[in-house]
Design a protein around this motif. Structure first.
Motif, PDB file in Angstrom:
ATOM      1  N   GLN A   1       0.745  -1.367  -0.091  1.00  0.00           N
ATOM      2  CA  GLN A   1       0.204   0.066  -0.004  1.00  0.00           C
ATOM      3  C   GLN A   1       0.831   1.317  -0.004  1.00  0.00           C
ATOM      4  N   LEU A   2       2.060   1.361   0.823  1.00  0.00           N
ATOM      5  CA  LEU A   2       2.783   2.355   0.885  1.00  0.00           C
ATOM      6  C   LEU A   2       3.546   2.558  -0.508  1.00  0.00           C
ATOM      7  N   LYS A   3       3.898   1.560  -1.009  1.00  0.00           N
ATOM      8  CA  LYS A   3       4.912   1.865  -2.259  1.00  0.00           C
ATOM      9  C   LYS A   3       3.802   2.161  -3.229  1.00  0.00           C
ATOM     10  N   ASN A   4       2.483   1.700  -3.517  1.00  0.00           N
ATOM     11  CA  ASN A   4       1.499   2.119  -4.537  1.00  0.00           C
ATOM     12  C   ASN A   4       1.392   3.616  -4.230  1.00  0.00           C
ATOM     13  N   ALA A   5       1.146   4.058  -2.947  1.00  0.00           N
ATOM     14  CA  ALA A   5       0.792   5.480  -2.732  1.00  0.00           C
ATOM     15  C   ALA A   5       1.978   6.348  -3.122  1.00  0.00           C
ATOM     16  N   LEU A   6       3.137   5.834  -2.903  1.00  0.00           N
ATOM     17  CA  LEU A   6       4.480   6.460  -3.236  1.00  0.00           C
ATOM     18  C   LEU A   6       4.633   6.705  -4.813  1.00  0.00           C
ATOM     19  N   ALA A   7       4.219   5.608  -5.436  1.00  0.00           N
ATOM     20  CA  ALA A   7       4.259   5.593  -6.908  1.00  0.00           C
ATOM     21  C   ALA A   7       3.205   6.505  -7.523  1.00  0.00           C
ATOM     22  N   LYS A   8       2.212   6.701  -6.917  1.00  0.00           N
ATOM     23  CA  LYS A   8       1.039   7.341  -7.588  1.00  0.00           C
ATOM     24  C   LYS A   8       0.518   8.506  -6.546  1.00  0.00           C
ATOM     25  N   PRO A   9       1.194   9.648  -6.220  1.00  0.00           N
ATOM     26  CA  PRO A   9       1.031  10.606  -5.318  1.00  0.00           C
ATOM     27  C   PRO A   9      -0.443  11.433  -5.682  1.00  0.00           C
ATOM     28  N   GLY A  10      -1.053  11.519  -4.681  1.00  0.00           N
ATOM     29  CA  GLY A  10      -2.275  12.349  -4.856  1.00  0.00           C
ATOM     30  C   GLY A  10      -2.309  13.718  -5.090  1.00  0.00           C
ATOM     31  N   GLU A  11      -3.380  14.462  -5.348  1.00  0.00           N
ATOM     32  CA  GLU A  11      -3.327  15.951  -5.294  1.00  0.00           C
ATOM     33  C   GLU A  11      -2.989  16.557  -3.875  1.00  0.00           C
ATOM     34  N   ARG A  12      -3.515  15.886  -3.080  1.00  0.00           N
ATOM     35  CA  ARG A  12      -3.288  16.465  -1.891  1.00  0.00           C
ATOM     36  C   ARG A  12      -2.510  15.925  -0.627  1.00  0.00           C
ATOM     37  N   TRP A  13      -1.092  16.056  -0.540  1.00  0.00           N
ATOM     38  CA  TRP A  13      -0.325  15.346   0.367  1.00  0.00           C
ATOM     39  C   TRP A  13       0.220  16.252   1.416  1.00  0.00           C
ATOM     40  N   GLU A  14      -0.770  16.963   2.137  1.00  0.00           N
ATOM     41  CA  GLU A  14      -0.409  17.689   3.084  1.00  0.00           C
ATOM     42  C   GLU A  14       0.151  16.821   4.541  1.00  0.00           C
ATOM     43  N   HIS A  15      -0.043  15.448   4.366  1.00  0.00           N
ATOM     44  CA  HIS A  15       0.412  14.612   5.479  1.00  0.00           C
ATOM     45  C   HIS A  15       1.739  14.670   6.144  1.00  0.00           C
ATOM     46  N   ILE A  16       2.203  14.760   7.272  1.00  0.00           N
ATOM     47  CA  ILE A  16       3.726  14.728   7.376  1.00  0.00           C
ATOM     48  C   ILE A  16       4.291  13.306   7.458  1.00  0.00           C
ATOM     49  N   GLY A  17       5.469  13.199   7.435  1.00  0.00           N
ATOM     50  CA  GLY A  17       5.978  12.078   7.152  1.00  0.00           C
ATOM     51  C   GLY A  17       6.545  11.581   5.965  1.00  0.00           C
TER      52      GLY A  17
END
Length: 235
Positions: free
Chosen positions: A168-184
């Motif tokens: 899940q993490l790898k998929n999210a990193l490969a396809k960034p969303g429009e809103r990535w205000e999350h810390i970390g």
């Protein structure tokens, strides 16, 4: 009707953003500095070195995050990590260690501020903290001059990440969303993409063995006269 629902959703989203901005504006930096300074004074008065260390480190980290320029030397970023580690040592009773493997010449390399601190924090919080016996986080820096890149790895010997969650993490990193205000890690990965098309972040983990975050940034080594000689953070 669909158009009306869309407009309603847009209005609600705008209101949420306005509410967030209002809350953020209420955080007065001077009030926070004064409060932390008050805590430090109380710690000194009552001879509590833990309070002094935590309040001083927090003030330095906060000042760095909001006042420092966007691009800083690696030395300053490492200095902030050490401030954070001074808090971790007290909070977790010295159950954790940090090991730095870098050469003096890499300290002048330029990186975005708050790039490594969130990664190191994740390593302690999610990797090492669950282990009763504690653990180690290792930070290694190597210039890849033939590729024009700066390689930084943050590895821990913590509990690791389960395979499903890792995917899940790898998929999210490969396809960034429009809103990535999350810390970390998401925020760091998103900001790296703005630097250079070659900049990226990789994650590798094995349950029970630990996690490694690998960063690839443009290799920028400024001339001595270009460096700021009055750092805000005392490293």
């Amino acid at each position: 009707r669909i158009q009306g629902q869309t407009q309603m959703y847009a209005m609600q989203l705008h209101l949420r953003e306005s509410e967030l901005s209002a809350l953020q504006s209420q955080i007065n930096p001077h009030f926070l500095y004064n409060t932390l300074e008050c805590m430090r004074s109380i710690g000194l008065y009552y001879q509590s070195p833990e309070i002094v260390t935590i309040s001083t480190a927090m003030a330095d980290i906060f000042r760095y995050s909001i006042k420092e320029r966007s691009l800083v030397t690696l030395e300053r970023e490492i200095g902030i990590i050490k401030k954070y580690l001074s808090i971790i040592d007290i909070r977790f009773d010295n159950r954790f260690e940090a090991d730095f493997d870098l050469t003096p010449e890499t300290l002048n390399c330029v990186v975005p501020k708050m790039t490594l601190q969130p990664i190191v924090e994740n390593a302690f919080k999610h990797g090492i903290s669950p282990k009763e016996e504690g653990g180690v986080v290792r930070i290694r820096v190597n210039p890849l001059r033939e590729k024009g890149l700066l390689y930084i790895s943050v590895c821990d010997n913590g509990v690791g990440i389960e395979r499903a969650r890792l995917e899940q993490l790898k998929n999210a990193l490969a396809k960034p969303g429009e809103r990535w205000e999350h810390i970390g890690v998401y925020n760091v990965a998103a900001r790296l993409r703005l630097l250079d098309e070659r900049s990226h972040l990789k994650i590798c983990s094995h349950p029970g063995r630990g996690t490694a975050i690998r960063l690839y940034l443009p290799l920028i080594e400024p001339e001595e006269e270009d460096l700021d000689d009055d750092p805000i953070v005392d490293c």
